[in-house]
Design a protein around this motif. Structure first.
Motif, short mmCIF file in Angstrom:
data_model
loop_
_atom_site.label_atom_id
_atom_site.label_comp_id
_atom_site.label_asym_id
_atom_site.label_seq_id
_atom_site.Cartn_x
_atom_site.Cartn_y
_atom_site.Cartn_z
N LEU A 267 0.72 -1.30 -0.10
CA LEU A 267 0.08 0.10 0.11
C LEU A 267 0.80 1.22 -0.18
O LEU A 267 0.18 2.37 -0.38
N ARG A 268 2.21 1.02 0.42
CA ARG A 268 2.99 2.33 0.61
C ARG A 268 3.54 2.82 -0.62
O ARG A 268 3.55 2.28 -1.64
N THR A 269 3.48 4.32 -0.61
CA THR A 269 4.16 5.02 -1.87
C THR A 269 5.06 6.11 -1.35
O THR A 269 6.03 6.57 -1.92
N ALA A 270 4.83 6.79 -0.21
CA ALA A 270 5.79 7.69 0.54
C ALA A 270 6.73 7.35 1.33
O ALA A 270 7.65 7.95 1.65
N SER A 271 6.63 6.02 1.85
CA SER A 271 7.61 5.58 2.85
C SER A 271 7.65 4.15 2.39
O SER A 271 6.60 3.45 1.66
N THR A 272 8.81 3.36 2.66
CA THR A 272 8.64 1.79 2.47
C THR A 272 8.42 1.27 3.71
O THR A 272 8.85 1.32 4.95
N TRP A 273 7.93 0.20 3.48
CA TRP A 273 7.72 -0.89 4.76
C TRP A 273 8.28 -2.06 4.52
O TRP A 273 7.98 -2.86 3.56
N LYS A 274 9.21 -2.35 5.43
CA LYS A 274 10.03 -3.59 5.35
C LYS A 274 9.81 -4.55 6.52
O LYS A 274 10.00 -4.21 7.74
N SER A 275 9.21 -5.81 6.05
CA SER A 275 8.76 -6.76 7.19
C SER A 275 9.79 -7.90 7.10
O SER A 275 10.00 -8.36 5.79
N GLN A 276 10.15 -8.49 8.02
CA GLN A 276 11.27 -9.48 8.02
C GLN A 276 10.75 -10.84 7.38
O GLN A 276 11.12 -11.75 6.87
N GLY A 277 9.42 -10.78 7.76
CA GLY A 277 8.53 -12.22 7.30
C GLY A 277 7.37 -11.91 7.12
O GLY A 277 6.90 -10.62 7.15
N PRO A 278 6.24 -12.81 7.15
CA PRO A 278 5.00 -12.55 6.67
C PRO A 278 4.31 -11.70 8.02
O PRO A 278 4.76 -12.01 9.07
N MET A 279 3.47 -10.80 7.75
CA MET A 279 2.87 -9.94 8.89
C MET A 279 1.24 -10.55 9.23
O MET A 279 0.46 -10.96 8.32
N ILE A 280 1.09 -10.63 10.60
CA ILE A 280 -0.32 -11.09 10.99
C ILE A 280 -0.75 -9.82 11.86
O ILE A 280 -0.25 -9.62 12.59
N ARG A 281 -2.05 -9.69 11.33
CA ARG A 281 -2.79 -8.73 12.47
C ARG A 281 -3.60 -9.70 13.29
O ARG A 281 -4.28 -10.42 12.96
N LEU A 282 -3.97 -9.07 14.58
CA LEU A 282 -4.45 -9.62 15.38
C LEU A 282 -5.54 -8.85 16.12
O LEU A 282 -5.10 -7.75 16.43
N HIS A 283 -6.76 -9.33 16.75
CA HIS A 283 -7.66 -8.33 17.42
C HIS A 283 -7.76 -9.39 18.56
O HIS A 283 -8.15 -10.38 18.64
#
Ligand code: PLP
Length: 391
Positions: A351-367
């Motif tokens: 989704l990013r255009t103005a900044s970069t997002w680097k994740s080491q591995g897969p991201m998971i969102r939790l609630h």
């Protein structure tokens, strides 16, 4: 209500049993048509946004909900709309014109970004995305035609805390309106009007409704001028929410404080437990002392809700499926803020255009829902074992 604490506002605001046979909860008004007894009373009602004259413009049900939310957030007044996304689009459309420039955080909720870069662009509004961590540096991006600065803190999926007071101060210097998506914190855990914000936007679908059973949005405005402009364009757009959904929002507010404190406690405990797991590279939760946003969160927030994320160490897609497909208590679904726990793969880098997002591995969102913490941990523990076996 004067000089009372938020939990008292949540319990009583927008309710008037004396006007309704002593019944505790306000009735649900299903209404399009209001009848006027005389031509004079019809003319008196005029085109005002106060009072009750046409179902789409407001009913005692929507006004009760708006009174409660505005009082809770310390706003002048609120406007109810049918969803959180409608709250975002209505607020933006009310304040931009062709030729305007707006600044939108790179970490905003995805459909907000799409609206800005697709529909607003078609209408001649230029949306520029900015690095959420820019702070006072946003002053350098201001142009004479910058009309709105949009913040969301913490950001959707990535949970960066923005320096809202610094961004708002720079926006004010440039004469821009500051809008926040305050859904994550709710008015209980972030007080936008104490930090220079003009309009606060909520997906009431989440913690306000709180039971995953209605779509609803609400916007609160700091001043009468801001509210009038917002209401005027909300009315022109024809947005209005259904009475039963608004009622569920008002009913949800009554228990929101209690629920949110439990979501917070469970969320922090889950975040701490996950941080110590060898499968997890990083937990993104601003209440963790080593989170990059922790100092700002401590300075500006009064609590943390139950939504956060983690980066796993690099692992195959098949291992992610083994982990998530077998969860017993954590459901896989998008809309959060209900009583139940959720888990979902997330891909913020796309989704990013103005900044970069680097994740080491897969991201998971939790609630973090309201289930027993031991049961939730056991569910995650089994899931991470499946992940390890499939890796
Ligand atoms: C931060 C945020 N804002 C707004 C929305 C949109 O809310 P709704 O689904 O009620 O349109 C969401 C929904 O997930 C959200 O997470």
């Amino acid at each position: 209500m004067k000089n009372v604490k938020p939990d008292t506002i949540l319990t009583h605001a927008g309710s008037n049993p004396g006007a309704n046979h002593g019944i505790v909860n306000p009735p649900v008004y299903h209404a399009s048509t209001m009848l006027f007894p005389t031509v004079e009373s019809l003319e008196d009602a005029g085109h005002s946004f106060e009072g009750v004259r046409y179902g789409r413009i407001g009913t005692p049900t929507s006004q009760a909900f708006e009174t409660a939310v505005a009082e809770l957030e310390g706003a002048y007044k609120a406007v109810t709309v049918p969803s959180g996304l409608a709250a975002i689009t209505t607020a933006l459309l009310a304040f931009v014109s062709a030729g305007d420039h707006i600044l939108v955080s790179d970490s905003v909720y995805g459909p907000n970004r799409l609206f800005c870069s697709d529909m607003l662009k078609r209408m001649g509004v230029e949306a520029e995305f900015y690095d959420p961590l820019i702070g006072a540096g946003i002053g350098r991006l201001m142009r004479p035609n910058t009309r709105v600065v949009f913040v969301e803190s913490p950001g959707s999926l990535t949970f960066e805390i923005q320096d809202v007071p610094a961004i708002a101060a720079a926006a004010k210097d440039a004469g821009a309106v500051v809008m926040i998506d305050n859904t994550w914190a709710t008015p209980l855990f972030f007080r936008p009007f104490d930090h220079g914000v003009d309009l606060s936007i909520h997906a009431a679908t989440k913690y306000m409704v709180g039971h995953s059973d209605a779509m609803l949005g609400v916007i609160t405005a700091r001043t009468p001028e801001l509210w009038h402009r917002l209401k005027r364009y909300a009315v022109q757009l024809g947005t209005c929410a259904g009475p039963d959904d608004i009622y569920l929002g008002l009913r949800g507010l009554r228990t929101m404080g209690t629920r949110l404190r439990q979501h917070q406690a469970t969320g922090i405990e889950l975040a701490q437990w996950l941080r110590n797991r060898q499968e997890v590279a990083r937990v993104l939760h601003p209440a963790l002392p080593d989170d990059p946003g922790h100092a700002l969160w401590r300075r500006d927030f009064l609590g943390a809700s139950g939504l956060f994320a983690m980066e796993l160490k690099p692992v195959s897609k098949q291992a992610i499926s083994a982990f998530l497909n077998g969860m017993e208590l954590f459901g896989m679904g998008y809309s959060w803020g209900g009583y139940e726990s959720l888990i979902l793969p997330a891909n913020p880098e796309k989704l990013r255009t103005a900044s970069t997002w680097k994740s080491q591995g897969p991201m998971i969102r939790l609630h973090a829902g309201l289930e027993d913490i031991g049961d939730l941990i056991a569910d995650l523990e089994r899931g991470l074992s499946r992940l390890g076996e499939a890796a």
